[in-house]
Design a protein around this motif. Structure first.
Motif, PDB file in Angstrom:
ATOM      1  N   ALA A   1       0.845   2.015  -0.274  1.00  0.00           N
ATOM      2  CA  ALA A   1       0.039   2.802   0.673  1.00  0.00           C
ATOM      3  C   ALA A   1      -0.054   2.191   2.078  1.00  0.00           C
ATOM      4  N   THR A   2      -0.226   0.868   2.179  1.00  0.00           N
ATOM      5  CA  THR A   2      -0.397   0.308   3.534  1.00  0.00           C
ATOM      6  C   THR A   2       0.901   0.392   4.353  1.00  0.00           C
ATOM      7  N   PRO A   3       2.026  -0.120   3.851  1.00  0.00           N
ATOM      8  CA  PRO A   3       3.246   0.024   4.667  1.00  0.00           C
ATOM      9  C   PRO A   3       3.663   1.481   4.877  1.00  0.00           C
TER      10      PRO A   3
ATOM     11  N   GLY B   1       4.817 -11.851   6.662  1.00  0.00           N
ATOM     12  CA  GLY B   1       4.171 -11.624   5.364  1.00  0.00           C
ATOM     13  C   GLY B   1       5.173 -10.972   4.424  1.00  0.00           C
ATOM     14  N   ARG B   2       5.096 -11.333   3.138  1.00  0.00           N
ATOM     15  CA  ARG B   2       6.048 -10.778   2.159  1.00  0.00           C
ATOM     16  C   ARG B   2       5.338 -10.449   0.852  1.00  0.00           C
ATOM     17  N   SER B   3       4.066 -10.040   0.942  1.00  0.00           N
ATOM     18  CA  SER B   3       3.345  -9.740  -0.295  1.00  0.00           C
ATOM     19  C   SER B   3       3.928  -8.478  -0.929  1.00  0.00           C
ATOM     20  N   PRO B   4       3.756  -8.358  -2.269  1.00  0.00           N
ATOM     21  CA  PRO B   4       4.333  -7.186  -2.953  1.00  0.00           C
ATOM     22  C   PRO B   4       3.767  -5.856  -2.474  1.00  0.00           C
TER      23      PRO B   4
ATOM     24  N   CYS C   1       9.264 -12.821   7.553  1.00  0.00           N
ATOM     25  CA  CYS C   1       8.790 -14.204   7.673  1.00  0.00           C
ATOM     26  C   CYS C   1       7.684 -14.464   6.654  1.00  0.00           C
ATOM     27  N   HIS C   2       7.511 -15.733   6.278  1.00  0.00           N
ATOM     28  CA  HIS C   2       6.509 -16.104   5.277  1.00  0.00           C
ATOM     29  C   HIS C   2       6.090 -17.540   5.523  1.00  0.00           C
ATOM     30  N   SER C   3       5.359 -18.112   4.565  1.00  0.00           N
ATOM     31  CA  SER C   3       4.752 -19.424   4.831  1.00  0.00           C
ATOM     32  C   SER C   3       5.780 -20.546   4.949  1.00  0.00           C
ATOM     33  N   ARG C   4       6.999 -20.341   4.473  1.00  0.00           N
ATOM     34  CA  ARG C   4       8.025 -21.402   4.593  1.00  0.00           C
ATOM     35  C   ARG C   4       8.959 -21.155   5.771  1.00  0.00           C
TER      36      ARG C   4
ATOM     37  N   VAL D   1      -0.422 -11.267   7.540  1.00  0.00           N
ATOM     38  CA  VAL D   1      -0.526 -12.663   7.126  1.00  0.00           C
ATOM     39  C   VAL D   1      -1.837 -12.945   6.391  1.00  0.00           C
ATOM     40  N   GLY D   2      -2.902 -12.255   6.789  1.00  0.00           N
ATOM     41  CA  GLY D   2      -4.190 -12.504   6.159  1.00  0.00           C
ATOM     42  C   GLY D   2      -4.951 -13.662   6.784  1.00  0.00           C
ATOM     43  N   ARG D   3      -4.632 -13.991   8.053  1.00  0.00           N
ATOM     44  CA  ARG D   3      -5.392 -15.037   8.750  1.00  0.00           C
ATOM     45  C   ARG D   3      -5.772 -14.507  10.129  1.00  0.00           C
TER      46      ARG D   3
ATOM     47  N   GLU E   1      -6.190 -13.648  13.719  1.00  0.00           N
ATOM     48  CA  GLU E   1      -5.482 -13.923  14.978  1.00  0.00           C
ATOM     49  C   GLU E   1      -4.510 -15.095  14.861  1.00  0.00           C
ATOM     50  N   PHE E   2      -3.835 -15.165  13.724  1.00  0.00           N
ATOM     51  CA  PHE E   2      -2.871 -16.242  13.476  1.00  0.00           C
ATOM     52  C   PHE E   2      -1.654 -16.108  14.406  1.00  0.00           C
ATOM     53  N   ILE E   3      -1.257 -14.867  14.664  1.00  0.00           N
ATOM     54  CA  ILE E   3      -0.077 -14.636  15.517  1.00  0.00           C
ATOM     55  C   ILE E   3      -0.552 -14.573  16.969  1.00  0.00           C
TER      56      ILE E   3
ATOM     57  N   ASP F   1      -0.732  -4.352  13.579  1.00  0.00           N
ATOM     58  CA  ASP F   1      -1.591  -5.391  12.992  1.00  0.00           C
ATOM     59  C   ASP F   1      -2.243  -4.846  11.729  1.00  0.00           C
ATOM     60  N   ALA F   2      -1.812  -5.375  10.560  1.00  0.00           N
ATOM     61  CA  ALA F   2      -2.364  -4.881   9.293  1.00  0.00           C
ATOM     62  C   ALA F   2      -3.650  -5.592   8.914  1.00  0.00           C
ATOM     63  N   GLY F   3      -3.978  -6.662   9.603  1.00  0.00           N
ATOM     64  CA  GLY F   3      -5.126  -7.475   9.195  1.00  0.00           C
ATOM     65  C   GLY F   3      -6.462  -6.888   9.633  1.00  0.00           C
ATOM     66  N   TYR F   4      -7.489  -7.270   8.906  1.00  0.00           N
ATOM     67  CA  TYR F   4      -8.852  -6.944   9.342  1.00  0.00           C
ATOM     68  C   TYR F   4      -9.776  -8.040   8.837  1.00  0.00           C
TER      69      TYR F   4
ATOM     70  N   GLY G   1      -7.846  -8.780  13.885  1.00  0.00           N
ATOM     71  CA  GLY G   1      -6.777  -8.654  12.905  1.00  0.00           C
ATOM     72  C   GLY G   1      -6.020  -9.957  12.748  1.00  0.00           C
ATOM     73  N   ASP G   2      -4.749  -9.840  12.333  1.00  0.00           N
ATOM     74  CA  ASP G   2      -3.908 -11.025  12.138  1.00  0.00           C
ATOM     75  C   ASP G   2      -3.208 -11.437  13.440  1.00  0.00           C
ATOM     76  N   ILE G   3      -3.312 -10.554  14.462  1.00  0.00           N
ATOM     77  CA  ILE G   3      -2.607 -10.802  15.729  1.00  0.00           C
ATOM     78  C   ILE G   3      -3.645 -10.903  16.857  1.00  0.00           C
TER      79      ILE G   3
ATOM     80  N   MET H   1      -5.209   4.486   7.790  1.00  0.00           N
ATOM     81  CA  MET H   1      -3.976   5.100   7.292  1.00  0.00           C
ATOM     82  C   MET H   1      -3.682   4.729   5.841  1.00  0.00           C
ATOM     83  N   THR H   2      -4.203   3.584   5.402  1.00  0.00           N
ATOM     84  CA  THR H   2      -3.937   3.153   4.022  1.00  0.00           C
ATOM     85  C   THR H   2      -4.595   4.118   3.034  1.00  0.00           C
ATOM     86  N   ILE H   3      -5.881   4.353   3.229  1.00  0.00           N
ATOM     87  CA  ILE H   3      -6.599   5.259   2.321  1.00  0.00           C
ATOM     88  C   ILE H   3      -6.046   6.671   2.467  1.00  0.00           C
TER      89      ILE H   3
HETATM   90  P1  NAP Z   1      -1.264 -11.917   1.040  1.00  0.00           P
HETATM   91  O1  NAP Z   1      -0.910 -11.371  -0.290  1.00  0.00           O
HETATM   92  O2  NAP Z   1      -2.218 -13.056   1.149  1.00  0.00           O
HETATM   93  O3  NAP Z   1       0.096 -12.314   1.769  1.00  0.00           O
HETATM   94  C1  NAP Z   1       0.092 -13.025   2.973  1.00  0.00           C
HETATM   95  C2  NAP Z   1       1.510 -13.282   3.402  1.00  0.00           C
HETATM   96  O4  NAP Z   1       1.454 -14.053   4.595  1.00  0.00           O
HETATM   97  C3  NAP Z   1       2.323 -14.082   2.372  1.00  0.00           C
HETATM   98  O5  NAP Z   1       3.584 -13.506   2.201  1.00  0.00           O
HETATM   99  C4  NAP Z   1       2.419 -15.472   2.983  1.00  0.00           C
HETATM  100  O6  NAP Z   1       3.628 -16.145   2.708  1.00  0.00           O
HETATM  101  C5  NAP Z   1       2.351 -15.147   4.467  1.00  0.00           C
HETATM  102  N1  NAP Z   1       1.858 -16.325   5.194  1.00  0.00           N
HETATM  103  C6  NAP Z   1       0.793 -17.089   4.908  1.00  0.00           C
HETATM  104  N2  NAP Z   1       0.703 -18.103   5.782  1.00  0.00           N
HETATM  105  C7  NAP Z   1       1.736 -17.976   6.629  1.00  0.00           C
HETATM  106  C8  NAP Z   1       2.217 -18.746   7.730  1.00  0.00           C
HETATM  107  N3  NAP Z   1       1.593 -19.862   8.121  1.00  0.00           N
HETATM  108  N4  NAP Z   1       3.314 -18.317   8.382  1.00  0.00           N
HETATM  109  C9  NAP Z   1       3.967 -17.192   7.984  1.00  0.00           C
HETATM  110  N5  NAP Z   1       3.570 -16.442   6.936  1.00  0.00           N
HETATM  111  C10 NAP Z   1       2.477 -16.834   6.272  1.00  0.00           C
HETATM  112  O7  NAP Z   1      -1.869 -10.794   1.982  1.00  0.00           O
HETATM  113  P2  NAP Z   1      -1.622  -9.185   1.996  1.00  0.00           P
HETATM  114  O8  NAP Z   1      -2.317  -8.578   0.873  1.00  0.00           O
HETATM  115  O9  NAP Z   1      -0.181  -8.903   2.232  1.00  0.00           O
HETATM  116  O10 NAP Z   1      -2.424  -8.832   3.322  1.00  0.00           O
HETATM  117  C11 NAP Z   1      -2.004  -9.271   4.610  1.00  0.00           C
HETATM  118  C12 NAP Z   1      -3.019  -8.808   5.651  1.00  0.00           C
HETATM  119  O11 NAP Z   1      -3.092  -7.392   5.624  1.00  0.00           O
HETATM  120  C13 NAP Z   1      -4.447  -9.292   5.406  1.00  0.00           C
HETATM  121  O12 NAP Z   1      -5.047  -9.514   6.663  1.00  0.00           O
HETATM  122  C14 NAP Z   1      -5.108  -8.147   4.694  1.00  0.00           C
HETATM  123  O13 NAP Z   1      -6.495  -8.100   4.925  1.00  0.00           O
HETATM  124  C15 NAP Z   1      -4.424  -6.980   5.355  1.00  0.00           C
HETATM  125  N6  NAP Z   1      -4.373  -5.770   4.509  1.00  0.00           N
HETATM  126  C16 NAP Z   1      -4.839  -4.645   5.064  1.00  0.00           C
HETATM  127  C17 NAP Z   1      -4.822  -3.482   4.339  1.00  0.00           C
HETATM  128  C18 NAP Z   1      -5.345  -2.257   4.982  1.00  0.00           C
HETATM  129  O14 NAP Z   1      -5.571  -1.283   4.311  1.00  0.00           O
HETATM  130  N7  NAP Z   1      -5.532  -2.271   6.280  1.00  0.00           N
HETATM  131  C19 NAP Z   1      -4.319  -3.447   3.043  1.00  0.00           C
HETATM  132  C20 NAP Z   1      -3.804  -4.623   2.503  1.00  0.00           C
HETATM  133  C21 NAP Z   1      -3.847  -5.786   3.257  1.00  0.00           C
HETATM  134  P3  NAP Z   1       4.051 -16.641   1.235  1.00  0.00           P
HETATM  135  O15 NAP Z   1       4.562 -15.424   0.529  1.00  0.00           O
HETATM  136  O16 NAP Z   1       5.098 -17.655   1.494  1.00  0.00           O
HETATM  137  O17 NAP Z   1       2.808 -17.192   0.604  1.00  0.00           O
END
Ligand code: NAP
Length: 281
Positions: free
Chosen positions: A142-144, A167-170, A190-193, A211-213, A215-217, A230-233, A239-241, A263-265
């Protein structure tokens, strides 16, 4: 440069108006019966409970119904699988949402994958993911999928552009990369490595932060004229940016809040109406 605001809130509201009409038409065809989304909440995480409530409220706004399943913190994988099977077999249920994350003792992947493909309106199954990746019919995560809908709605050109997804979460980063690839972007995930993240981000015509952090970017890593999603909140409404310094420098961006979140919901509800139309004709 004044950036275009990719306004997810308005787009979601417009879509809800259209969905209300589609739901009303379905009810006329089906003796007053509305499409139904089943929501499954396991455990007592307050944030998850809020998200589920928001999804149920969105159902109500378009005239749909929901079946609210709530299960305790100690639920086992077997108990959850049994509940999912029950919903799979329920002809009145058109879509199933299993709220992520579930408590740690549960095999979340097995439970996601137990959802019948035609009811996987949140796009969480491996089968749905694979089909989406192969450009076959499937409900996108739903989010992407919501992000793709915003980009398409604002006619953002993706073909031939360099998209960088952080970010590369499932549920987010990985399907996002494949959707952008299917839209003919050249994609870097890109991801944590990842080494030298700022250098990679500097190349982005389209940047997705997942990324889930907070203003990390950093704004200084992003090139002028980029499209920024910016998907973060996070608490404090960021957000994440680091978006603040970008608003006069990029070509378009999703605000936080009011960009990706609504947009996700909305995508979940849209896909549930699609599923109900397929089922009910
Ligand atoms: P997640 O499962 O925690 O995944 C975070 C991703 O960021 C992982 O792939 C991780 O890499 C990568 N990462 C972590 N530290 C990093 C770094 N230092 N450099 C580069 N990449 C890094 O989070 P998520 O569920 O995908 O969510 C991501 C963000 O989207 C969050 O802010 C969340 O709140 C938001 N979100 C929003 C919605 C919405 O409806 N708006 C829905 C879902 C999520 P690794 O794979 O290597 O660990």
């Amino acid at each position: 440069m004044t950036a275009l605001i990719l306004d997810g809130k308005t787009l979601a509201a417009q879509t809800e108006a259209e969905l209300s009409q589609r739901v009303a038409a379905l009810k006329v065809k089906n003796n007053g019966r509305a499409p139904i989304l089943a929501t499954i909440l396991v455990g007592a995480d307050p944030a998850s409970a809020t998200y589920v409530k928001m999804k149920q409220n969105a159902c109500k706004r378009v005239g749909m119904e929901s079946i609210a399943v709530e299960m305790g913190q100690e639920t086992t994988t077997e108990q959850l699988l049994e509940k999912i099977q029950e919903l799979n077999n329920n002809p009145d249920c058109h879509g199933i949402l299993l709220q992520h994350p579930v408590p740690g003792q549960i095999d979340e992947r097995a439970c996601f994958d137990a959802i019948a493909l035609e009811k996987d309106v949140d796009g969480v199954t491996c089968l749905g993911f694979g089909r989406m990746a192969m450009n076959e019919a499937a409900y996108g995560s739903a989010t992407p999928q919501g992000i793709m809908r915003i980009l398409e709605s604002y006619n953002i050109e993706m073909s031939g552009k360099h998209a960088v997804v952080v970010g590369r979460s499932p549920i987010l980063g990985k399907p996002m990369s494949l959707m952008l690839l299917n839209a003919d972007a050249t994609v870097t995930t890109c991801h944590s490595r990842t080494k030298d993240l700022p250098q990679l981000i500097k190349q982005a015509d389209i940047l997705v932060g997942a990324v889930g952090r907070p203003e990390f970017i950093k704004a200084e890593w992003i090139k002028d004229g980029a499209v920024v999603v910016d998907a973060g909140y996070h608490p404090g409404g960021v957000g994440d940016i680091e978006l603040g310094p970008l608003v006069n420098r990029v070509s378009a961006y999703t605000p936080v809040p009011g960009g990706v979140g609504p947009m996700t919901i909305n995508t979940l509800i849209l896909q549930c109406v699609d599923a109900a139309e397929k089922k009910l004709g």
